[in-house]
Design an enzyme around this catalytic site. Structure first.
Site, PDB file in Angstrom:
ATOM      1  CG  ASP A 142      41.324  17.216  35.454  1.00  0.00           C
ATOM      2  OD1 ASP A 142      42.330  16.646  35.905  1.00  0.00           O
ATOM      3  OD2 ASP A 142      40.169  16.900  35.776  1.00  0.00           O
ATOM      4  N   GLY A 144      44.121  23.760  34.338  1.00  0.00           N
ATOM      5  CA  GLY A 144      45.135  24.651  34.868  1.00  0.00           C
ATOM      6  C   GLY A 144      46.335  23.940  35.476  1.00  0.00           C
ATOM      7  N   GLY A 178      45.196  20.637  26.103  1.00  0.00           N
ATOM      8  CA  GLY A 178      45.837  20.409  24.813  1.00  0.00           C
ATOM      9  C   GLY A 178      46.601  19.107  24.740  1.00  0.00           C
ATOM     10  CG  ASN A 189      40.261   8.039  36.433  1.00  0.00           C
ATOM     11  OD1 ASN A 189      41.162   8.813  36.766  1.00  0.00           O
ATOM     12  ND2 ASN A 189      39.001   8.221  36.808  1.00  0.00           N
ATOM     13  CE1 TYR A 190      34.189  10.327  34.690  1.00  0.00           C
ATOM     14  CE2 TYR A 190      35.526  10.353  36.687  1.00  0.00           C
ATOM     15  CZ  TYR A 190      34.294  10.249  36.069  1.00  0.00           C
ATOM     16  OH  TYR A 190      33.177  10.057  36.836  1.00  0.00           O
ATOM     17  CE1 TYR A 213      35.415  14.755  32.981  1.00  0.00           C
ATOM     18  CE2 TYR A 213      37.716  14.175  32.623  1.00  0.00           C
ATOM     19  CZ  TYR A 213      36.644  14.348  33.476  1.00  0.00           C
ATOM     20  OH  TYR A 213      36.794  14.116  34.820  1.00  0.00           O
ATOM     21  CG  HIS A 217      33.296  12.152  41.530  1.00  0.00           C
ATOM     22  ND1 HIS A 217      32.858  10.850  41.619  1.00  0.00           N
ATOM     23  CD2 HIS A 217      33.363  12.421  40.201  1.00  0.00           C
ATOM     24  CE1 HIS A 217      32.662  10.353  40.420  1.00  0.00           C
ATOM     25  NE2 HIS A 217      32.954  11.292  39.528  1.00  0.00           N
ATOM     26  CG  HIS A 264      32.834  15.498  36.741  1.00  0.00           C
ATOM     27  ND1 HIS A 264      34.058  15.024  36.320  1.00  0.00           N
ATOM     28  CD2 HIS A 264      32.187  14.437  37.297  1.00  0.00           C
ATOM     29  CE1 HIS A 264      34.147  13.730  36.597  1.00  0.00           C
ATOM     30  NE2 HIS A 264      33.031  13.355  37.194  1.00  0.00           N
ATOM     31  CG  ASP A 282      36.061  36.335  24.993  1.00  0.00           C
ATOM     32  OD1 ASP A 282      35.928  35.414  25.810  1.00  0.00           O
ATOM     33  OD2 ASP A 282      37.100  37.001  24.872  1.00  0.00           O
TER      34      ASP A 282
END
Length: 675
Positions: free
Chosen positions: A294, A296, A301, A377-378, A380, A428, A430, A437
């Site tokens: 989702d 890449g 953004g 639909n989701y 996050y 499914h 996730h 870093d």
């Protein structure tokens, strides 16, 4: 660019516009170019002084010529240097990510296409104005005869009315294969007519009966917020950090440090959710292709939700707008894209001295930096929390609407759950790849894995109860793919290689992966080969400015297994004393429940990063007792079964002596959670 703008600050609309104007002036992009993202080139920018122009890169496509380029350039600065372009590097035209504008364009074209209209008519749907087509990434499943084209495949949904929940009515059996460049349906797979869902899935207020009464719960901060914001730099308690935002990752935190006395001690140079992979584990012909990067293949953004559209945060809030480049080359502003606020977080530490009747308690407060991304639909939510004891947590909240498939009358799903008549929700997973870093007390760090073992030497363990903690330094990248294992109490320490604490140990932070799973797919399958990074729970690399994303720069229609972190590991660079980058993998295996329909209550997963020998002692000893006001009191006699004030607790200490606790017993406060 203003004089005080830091290199890590999000790009401004004016910076985006001045670069895209230069790109538009080039004839090679054609009459109707498409864009996918612009970002600061961090490896070059992080040594720049405030106010200078910033190095950037963006992707532009000419769909008519089946061509794409990565363009680099510099924004203008306060030294009056004008924006400029530096290079044009060709990119495989299939592989740039799909913008929301490109997705909407192909969805409109598909809905009006004769092939889809003919297939819908077989199902009794003649008015396509209420049909949705979601273009899905096809990486790994490209038909052999179409391997050179920029492709997508479509899931098809139907609404009975304009306010219907289309995601509750899948049009089963239909799979259009889409050409994103020509905006055409190449072919349609039709696996047979299956009855449509007979039950709606509307979740708006009042749909399923009258709303229950909920008493008010007020969040008040009479003295205002405890944080300070200067541009994109935030200070709170002993913490300081900078807020960034990118096309690919959304929210990014930079330069996270903790003030210990008079010393600002660095902890993380950078932290972000770097990728999201969602494989569906169902052989159904309209579900087996569902496996997405989702970030890449689309980008966090532009998928970021404006928090002005709901009540996501409570209390004294500071919002940051986010700015992105859309698919047609325009700068777009996401109002209130990032939320900053404080929350009460229950008890930080507590002890009741039953011999003296004294009780000491400190409530925990956390600073939360969050954003939400809606991916069709989701939904996050990503919540970075800083705590008063020096700990950092990432909590990921999964909600929204399950991605469902149709199922025939009288059948039960083999690889999922029924959630509505003729509607199944496939099993499914996730996966969220986090990039951290590290900078524990400075740039030179090492990774150490720690696990528990029973002491087998009977002289050292005569009673059989002694356990030792065994440490292994992960010396180089060939050994830097690690697995969590709760049965061995596995955790990881990130140590500074040059500083020690008063006990002679390296100063360190501990990483705990609380939520992990494994991929339940056959070895060699496309799902397994597409995302080899999910085979481990933690990866580590030596910092390289060109290794930005765990799946590589362009995972859309990429060759399987060829790029990203598993390819980087082949260099086998030393990690002891390196600028270390950790890539924890947070995952959940989602076996759906009927209670998650038609909208899913939040499911929480995450990780924790906490001091481990970093401080001399508990750094939160300086917190004052909580006053609490009217929200923190001991109840009086008769207040609903609580023990009345002044009643003693009778018990015995370890030596068998009776003791009395004359402290009041009862409720010490109400927890206020602001989400």
């Amino acid at each position: 660019m203003t004089a005080d703008r830091h290199w890590s600050d999000p790009l401004t609309p004016s910076e985006i516009v001045e670069i895209t104007a230069l790109v538009r002036a080039d004839d090679r992009i054609g009459a109707e170019p498409r864009f996918w993202g612009i970002a600061v080139e961090e490896g070059l920018a992080r040594s720049l002084a405030p106010g200078q122009g910033r190095p950037v890169r963006l992707v532009v496509m000419n769909p008519a010529a089946h061509a794409a380029w990565e363009v680099t350039g510099w924004t203008s600065g306060t030294d009056r240097v004008e924006a400029s372009l530096a290079s044009w590097s060709p990119v495989d035209a299939k592989r740039p990510g799909v913008s929301s504008d490109e997705a909407r364009a192909i969805a409109r074209a598909a809905r009006e296409h004769p092939l889809l209209k003919e297939a819908l008519a077989k199902r009794g749907i003649t008015d396509t104005t209420h049909v949705w087509v979601d273009p899905e990434s096809i990486t790994g499943f490209e038909p052999e005869d179409l391997a050179d084209r920029r492709l997508s495949w479509g899931t098809v949904w139907y609404r009975k009315s304009a306010d219907d929940n289309g995601y509750a009515r899948p049009v089963a059996g239909l799979v259009p294969i889409l050409d994103l460049e020509t905006l055409d349906i190449i072919r349609i797979e039709d696996h047979g007519v299956i009855p449509m869902a007979s039950e709606g899935g509307n979740y708006r207020s009042g749909t399923w009966g009258p709303d229950r009464h909920v008493a008010p719960l007020e969040i008040t901060q009479p003295e205002g917020p405890g944080f300070t914001v200067e541009g994109h730099r935030v200070t709170w308690q002993n913490w300081s950090f900078r807020i960034g935002f990118t096309h690919r990752e959304g929210l990014v935190l930079h330069d996270i440090a903790y003030r210990d006395g008079d010393v600002e001690r660095p902890v993380l140079r950078r932290a972000a959710v770097n990728e999201m992979y969602v494989p569906y584990l169902d052989a159904d012909p309209t579900a087996y292709r569902k496996n997405f990067f989702d970030w890449g293949e689309y980008g966090a953004g532009p998928l970021t939700a404006s928090l002005e559209l709901g009540c996501d945060c409570l209390g004294e809030i500071h919002y940051f707008d986010a700015h992105v480049l859309d698919g047609v080359g325009e700068a777009q502003t996401i109002t209130n894209g990032v939320c900053l606020h404080e929350e009460d977080s229950s008890i930080l530490w507590k002890h009741v001295n039953t011999r003296t009747g004294e009780a000491d308690v400190r409530r925990s407060r956390r600073l939360v930096i969050s954003f939400f991304a809606t991916v069709a639909n989701y939904d996050y939510g990503f919540y970075w929390s800083l705590y008063q004891d020096g700990s950092i947590e990432l909590e990921i909240k999964l909600t929204g609407i399950l991605s469902v498939s149709g199922i025939d009358d009288g059948k039960m799903p083999a690889f999922g759950r029924m959630v509505s008549p003729n509607v199944q929700a496939p099993t499914h997973q996730h996966y969220f790849a986090v990039r951290m870093d590290t900078a524990i007390d400075g740039p030179k760090n090492r990774l150490v894995e720690v696990h528990a073992e029973v002491e087998e030497d009977e002289e050292l363990n005569p009673w059989g109860n002694a356990v030792k903690m065994v440490s292994e330094v992960i010396a180089s990248e060939k050994d830097a793919g690690r697995m969590a294992d709760a049965s061995r109490a596995v955790h990881w320490r990130v140590e500074n290689t040059e500083r020690t604490n008063r006990f002679g140990e390296s100063t360190a932070y501990r990483l705990s992966a609380m939520h992990t799973t494994r991929l339940f797919a056959k070895p060699g399958s496309i799902v397994e080969r597409k995302a080899p990074f999910v085979s481990k729970h933690l990866w580590a690399t030596a910092y390289d400015p060109n290794e930005r994303f765990i799946t590589g720069d362009y995972p859309n229609q990429a060759p399987l297994e060829a790029e990203g972190i598993t390819a980087w590991q082949q260099a086998d660079r030393p990690l002891d004393g390196a600028e270390l980058v950790l890539w924890p993998i947070v995952g959940v295996h989602h076996y759906p429940k009927p209670e998650e329909w038609p909208i899913m209550p939040v499911h929480r997963i995450g990780l924790r990063f906490e001091p481990d020998g970093f401080f001399t002692r508990n750094p939160s000893l300086d917190l004052p007792p909580s006053s609490g006001g009217d929200h923190c009191h001991a109840p009086t006699a008769g207040s609903g079964g609580a023990v009345a004030e002044g009643h003693a607790f009778h018990g015995h200490d370890a030596g068998g002596h009776e003791h009395h606790d004359h402290s009041a017993h009862g409720h010490h406060g109400h927890e206020h959670h602001g989400h």
